[in-house]
Design a protein around this motif. Sequence first.
Motif, PDB file in Angstrom:
ATOM      1  N   THR A 120      61.132  55.462 -11.194  1.00 41.74           N
ATOM      2  CA  THR A 120      62.022  56.562 -11.602  1.00 41.74           C
ATOM      3  C   THR A 120      62.093  56.766 -13.114  1.00 41.74           C
ATOM      4  O   THR A 120      62.440  57.845 -13.581  1.00 41.74           O
ATOM      5  CB  THR A 120      63.432  56.348 -11.006  1.00 41.74           C
ATOM      6  OG1 THR A 120      64.129  57.587 -10.994  1.00 41.74           O
ATOM      7  CG2 THR A 120      64.254  55.306 -11.780  1.00 41.74           C
ATOM      8  N   GLY A 121      61.787  55.734 -13.919  1.00 44.58           N
ATOM      9  CA  GLY A 121      61.836  55.889 -15.380  1.00 44.58           C
ATOM     10  C   GLY A 121      63.193  56.396 -15.837  1.00 44.58           C
ATOM     11  O   GLY A 121      64.238  55.784 -15.564  1.00 44.58           O
ATOM     12  N   SER A 122      63.207  57.546 -16.502  1.00 46.16           N
ATOM     13  CA  SER A 122      64.459  58.135 -16.991  1.00 46.16           C
ATOM     14  C   SER A 122      65.378  58.579 -15.857  1.00 46.16           C
ATOM     15  O   SER A 122      66.541  58.920 -16.099  1.00 46.16           O
ATOM     16  CB  SER A 122      64.140  59.358 -17.858  1.00 46.16           C
ATOM     17  OG  SER A 122      63.504  60.357 -17.056  1.00 46.16           O
ATOM     18  N   GLY A 123      64.843  58.631 -14.628  1.00 45.05           N
ATOM     19  CA  GLY A 123      65.621  59.148 -13.491  1.00 45.05           C
ATOM     20  C   GLY A 123      65.374  60.631 -13.258  1.00 45.05           C
ATOM     21  O   GLY A 123      66.053  61.255 -12.424  1.00 45.05           O
ATOM     22  N   ALA A 124      64.385  61.193 -13.947  1.00 43.94           N
ATOM     23  CA  ALA A 124      64.189  62.655 -13.936  1.00 43.94           C
ATOM     24  C   ALA A 124      64.093  63.219 -12.517  1.00 43.94           C
ATOM     25  O   ALA A 124      64.843  64.147 -12.153  1.00 43.94           O
ATOM     26  CB  ALA A 124      62.920  63.002 -14.730  1.00 43.94           C
ATOM     27  N   ILE A 125      63.165  62.672 -11.709  1.00 47.99           N
ATOM     28  CA  ILE A 125      62.939  63.241 -10.370  1.00 47.99           C
ATOM     29  C   ILE A 125      64.177  63.012  -9.498  1.00 47.99           C
ATOM     30  O   ILE A 125      64.673  63.942  -8.843  1.00 47.99           O
ATOM     31  CB  ILE A 125      61.692  62.595  -9.715  1.00 47.99           C
ATOM     32  CG1 ILE A 125      60.429  62.901 -10.531  1.00 47.99           C
ATOM     33  CG2 ILE A 125      61.547  63.055  -8.281  1.00 47.99           C
ATOM     34  CD1 ILE A 125      59.167  62.169 -10.029  1.00 47.99           C
ATOM     35  N   GLU A 142      62.826  51.243  -9.885  1.00 47.75           N
ATOM     36  CA  GLU A 142      62.151  51.051 -11.174  1.00 47.75           C
ATOM     37  C   GLU A 142      61.931  49.558 -11.390  1.00 47.75           C
ATOM     38  O   GLU A 142      62.849  48.764 -11.215  1.00 47.75           O
ATOM     39  CB  GLU A 142      62.985  51.649 -12.318  1.00 47.75           C
ATOM     40  CG  GLU A 142      62.426  51.437 -13.710  1.00 47.75           C
ATOM     41  CD  GLU A 142      60.968  51.895 -13.891  1.00 47.75           C
ATOM     42  OE1 GLU A 142      60.667  53.052 -13.593  1.00 47.75           O
ATOM     43  OE2 GLU A 142      60.146  51.056 -14.317  1.00 47.75           O
ATOM     44  N   GLY A 143      60.702  49.203 -11.823  1.00 50.56           N
ATOM     45  CA  GLY A 143      60.371  47.796 -11.993  1.00 50.56           C
ATOM     46  C   GLY A 143      60.424  47.304 -13.426  1.00 50.56           C
ATOM     47  O   GLY A 143      60.333  46.104 -13.672  1.00 50.56           O
ATOM     48  N   ASP A 144      60.560  48.220 -14.403  1.00 56.05           N
ATOM     49  CA  ASP A 144      60.495  47.819 -15.809  1.00 56.05           C
ATOM     50  C   ASP A 144      61.911  47.665 -16.366  1.00 56.05           C
ATOM     51  O   ASP A 144      62.652  48.648 -16.478  1.00 56.05           O
ATOM     52  CB  ASP A 144      59.714  48.891 -16.593  1.00 56.05           C
ATOM     53  CG  ASP A 144      59.522  48.521 -18.056  1.00 56.05           C
ATOM     54  OD1 ASP A 144      60.169  47.560 -18.534  1.00 56.05           O
ATOM     55  OD2 ASP A 144      58.733  49.209 -18.734  1.00 56.05           O
ATOM     56  N   PRO A 145      62.303  46.413 -16.742  1.00 55.74           N
ATOM     57  CA  PRO A 145      63.676  46.200 -17.224  1.00 55.74           C
ATOM     58  C   PRO A 145      63.986  46.930 -18.536  1.00 55.74           C
ATOM     59  O   PRO A 145      65.155  47.089 -18.888  1.00 55.74           O
ATOM     60  CB  PRO A 145      63.770  44.682 -17.403  1.00 55.74           C
ATOM     61  CG  PRO A 145      62.365  44.181 -17.406  1.00 55.74           C
ATOM     62  CD  PRO A 145      61.512  45.172 -16.696  1.00 55.74           C
ATOM     63  N   ALA A 214      53.436  50.180 -18.817  1.00 57.61           N
ATOM     64  CA  ALA A 214      53.686  50.092 -17.359  1.00 57.61           C
ATOM     65  C   ALA A 214      53.811  51.484 -16.731  1.00 57.61           C
ATOM     66  O   ALA A 214      53.668  51.648 -15.525  1.00 57.61           O
ATOM     67  CB  ALA A 214      54.957  49.299 -17.088  1.00 57.61           C
ATOM     68  N   ALA A 215      54.091  52.482 -17.573  1.00 63.47           N
ATOM     69  CA  ALA A 215      54.240  53.847 -17.053  1.00 63.47           C
ATOM     70  C   ALA A 215      52.914  54.596 -17.038  1.00 63.47           C
ATOM     71  O   ALA A 215      52.827  55.684 -16.472  1.00 63.47           O
ATOM     72  CB  ALA A 215      55.247  54.618 -17.911  1.00 63.47           C
ATOM     73  N   LEU A 216      51.895  54.017 -17.699  1.00 63.40           N
ATOM     74  CA  LEU A 216      50.648  54.767 -17.901  1.00 63.40           C
ATOM     75  C   LEU A 216      49.497  54.257 -17.050  1.00 63.40           C
ATOM     76  O   LEU A 216      48.910  55.003 -16.281  1.00 63.40           O
ATOM     77  CB  LEU A 216      50.229  54.665 -19.380  1.00 63.40           C
ATOM     78  CG  LEU A 216      51.212  55.165 -20.435  1.00 63.40           C
ATOM     79  CD1 LEU A 216      50.635  54.893 -21.822  1.00 63.40           C
ATOM     80  CD2 LEU A 216      51.501  56.652 -20.244  1.00 63.40           C
TER      81      LEU A 216
HETATM   82  C1  LIG Z   1      54.702  57.746 -15.163  1.00 58.32           C
HETATM   83  S1  LIG Z   1      56.254  56.940 -15.178  1.00 58.32           S
HETATM   84  C2  LIG Z   1      57.228  58.154 -14.304  1.00 58.32           C
HETATM   85  C3  LIG Z   1      58.703  58.130 -14.644  1.00 58.32           C
HETATM   86  C4  LIG Z   1      59.480  59.297 -14.015  1.00 58.32           C
HETATM   87  N1  LIG Z   1      59.428  59.243 -12.580  1.00 58.32           N
HETATM   88  C5  LIG Z   1      58.948  60.628 -14.503  1.00 58.32           C
HETATM   89  O1  LIG Z   1      58.280  61.318 -13.738  1.00 58.32           O
HETATM   90  O2  LIG Z   1      59.194  60.981 -15.661  1.00 58.32           O
HETATM   91  C6  LIG Z   1      56.015  55.653 -13.960  1.00 58.32           C
HETATM   92  C7  LIG Z   1      57.189  54.695 -13.807  1.00 58.32           C
HETATM   93  O3  LIG Z   1      56.900  53.764 -12.742  1.00 58.32           O
HETATM   94  C8  LIG Z   1      57.284  52.453 -13.132  1.00 58.32           C
HETATM   95  N2  LIG Z   1      56.427  51.524 -12.373  1.00 58.32           N
HETATM   96  C9  LIG Z   1      55.080  51.362 -12.497  1.00 58.32           C
HETATM   97  N3  LIG Z   1      54.631  50.472 -11.590  1.00 58.32           N
HETATM   98  C10 LIG Z   1      55.699  50.060 -10.873  1.00 58.32           C
HETATM   99  C11 LIG Z   1      55.858  49.176  -9.762  1.00 58.32           C
HETATM  100  N4  LIG Z   1      54.820  48.539  -9.217  1.00 58.32           N
HETATM  101  N5  LIG Z   1      57.100  48.990  -9.268  1.00 58.32           N
HETATM  102  C12 LIG Z   1      58.169  49.645  -9.820  1.00 58.32           C
HETATM  103  N6  LIG Z   1      58.079  50.519 -10.867  1.00 58.32           N
HETATM  104  C13 LIG Z   1      56.847  50.723 -11.382  1.00 58.32           C
HETATM  105  C14 LIG Z   1      57.031  52.430 -14.634  1.00 58.32           C
HETATM  106  O4  LIG Z   1      57.779  51.406 -15.257  1.00 58.32           O
HETATM  107  C15 LIG Z   1      57.469  53.849 -15.027  1.00 58.32           C
HETATM  108  O5  LIG Z   1      58.836  53.907 -15.349  1.00 58.32           O
END
Ligand SMILES: C[S@@+](CC[C@H](N)C(=O)[O-])C[C@H]1O[C@@H](n2cnc3c(N)ncnc32)[C@H](O)[C@@H]1O
Length: 286
Positions: A120-125, A142-145, A214-216
């Motif tokens: 969810t990251g910022s929670g946007a969706i 979300e997995g990233d603290p 982790a987001a990329l």
């Molecule tokens: C591309 S970002 C998207 C964030 C948000 N949903 C958006 O669309 O702006 C991907 C997110 O997934 C999280 N993430 C990646 N792999 C994960 C996993 N295996 N378990 C939980 N969260 C994970 C990352 O930390 C990141 O916040």
Amino acid sequence: MSLLLSEIAVAVIRLAEAGVESPRADAELLAAHRHGVQRSQLHLVPDADFDPKFWDDVARREAREPLQHITGVAYFRYLDLEVGPGVFVPRPETEVMTGWAIDQLNEMDVAEPVVVDLGTGSGAIALAIAQEVPRARVHAVEGDPLATPWTERNIARCASAAPHTAGRVALHSADFDVALAELDGIVDLVISNPPYIPVDAQLPPEVSEYEPSAALYSGSDGLGAIRVVERAARRLLRPGGKVAVEHGSPQGAQVYWVFAEETGWQQTRNHSDLAGLDRFVTATWP
Ligand SMILES: C[S@@+](CC[C@H](N)C(=O)[O-])C[C@H]1O[C@@H](n2cnc3c(N)ncnc32)[C@H](O)[C@@H]1O
């Protein structure tokens, strides 16, 4: 010309020379943020009110810090969200996939649809769905603290701006693969914008130096996390439930096959973003 407009003209040149993709928009948005006005009101700022700290903001953008880290705000559908170091800045292409999910949920004959947003990251969706589908119960994983404090702040911010979202979005710190076992087989819609960039990809500095890795990145083909999302969606969805997953524009054909009939999925479709690029796949669990 007012002092602010002539300073903006200089800033546009500096940002263009630094390789910023949209130098005019960025210079104007920085000036509007610094002076507390709308972009359309910049010409109304009196010369005496010009704030020289504008040049500190321009220098940060010149060093390719993301615009949204400097202003602290990202806009997503009808939300404004707090963003900064540690959390992914939501992108306009994700708004289209979120709109698809909102349409599906509004058409579902379910009193309180259960939704899971994986990553969810910022929670946007998650927050956009809660705002636009007031009946929905949204679980944001979300997995990233480093990201979750931003999610929490945005959930609180949204609850005060749009009180009908209060208590409708629950944050879960967990990995996609094991998250929310208690919801197995009862979720109406799973949505995810997972990491999908191959590890050796060349990215602009705004992304490579400032977005959390982790987001990329997700393995050599960028599809590792999408495969995990597919497994999680198969586990979580009720019969007839739907999934939507964002991907990189060249990955449409490969992601289609991750959700193919052979693995049990039905009605798998590719969808484009606003630029006409292949951007997300949707499918139905039978
Ligand atoms: C591309 S970002 C998207 C964030 C948000 N949903 C958006 O669309 O702006 C991907 C997110 O997934 C999280 N993430 C990646 N792999 C994960 C996993 N295996 N378990 C939980 N969260 C994970 C990352 O930390 C990141 O916040």
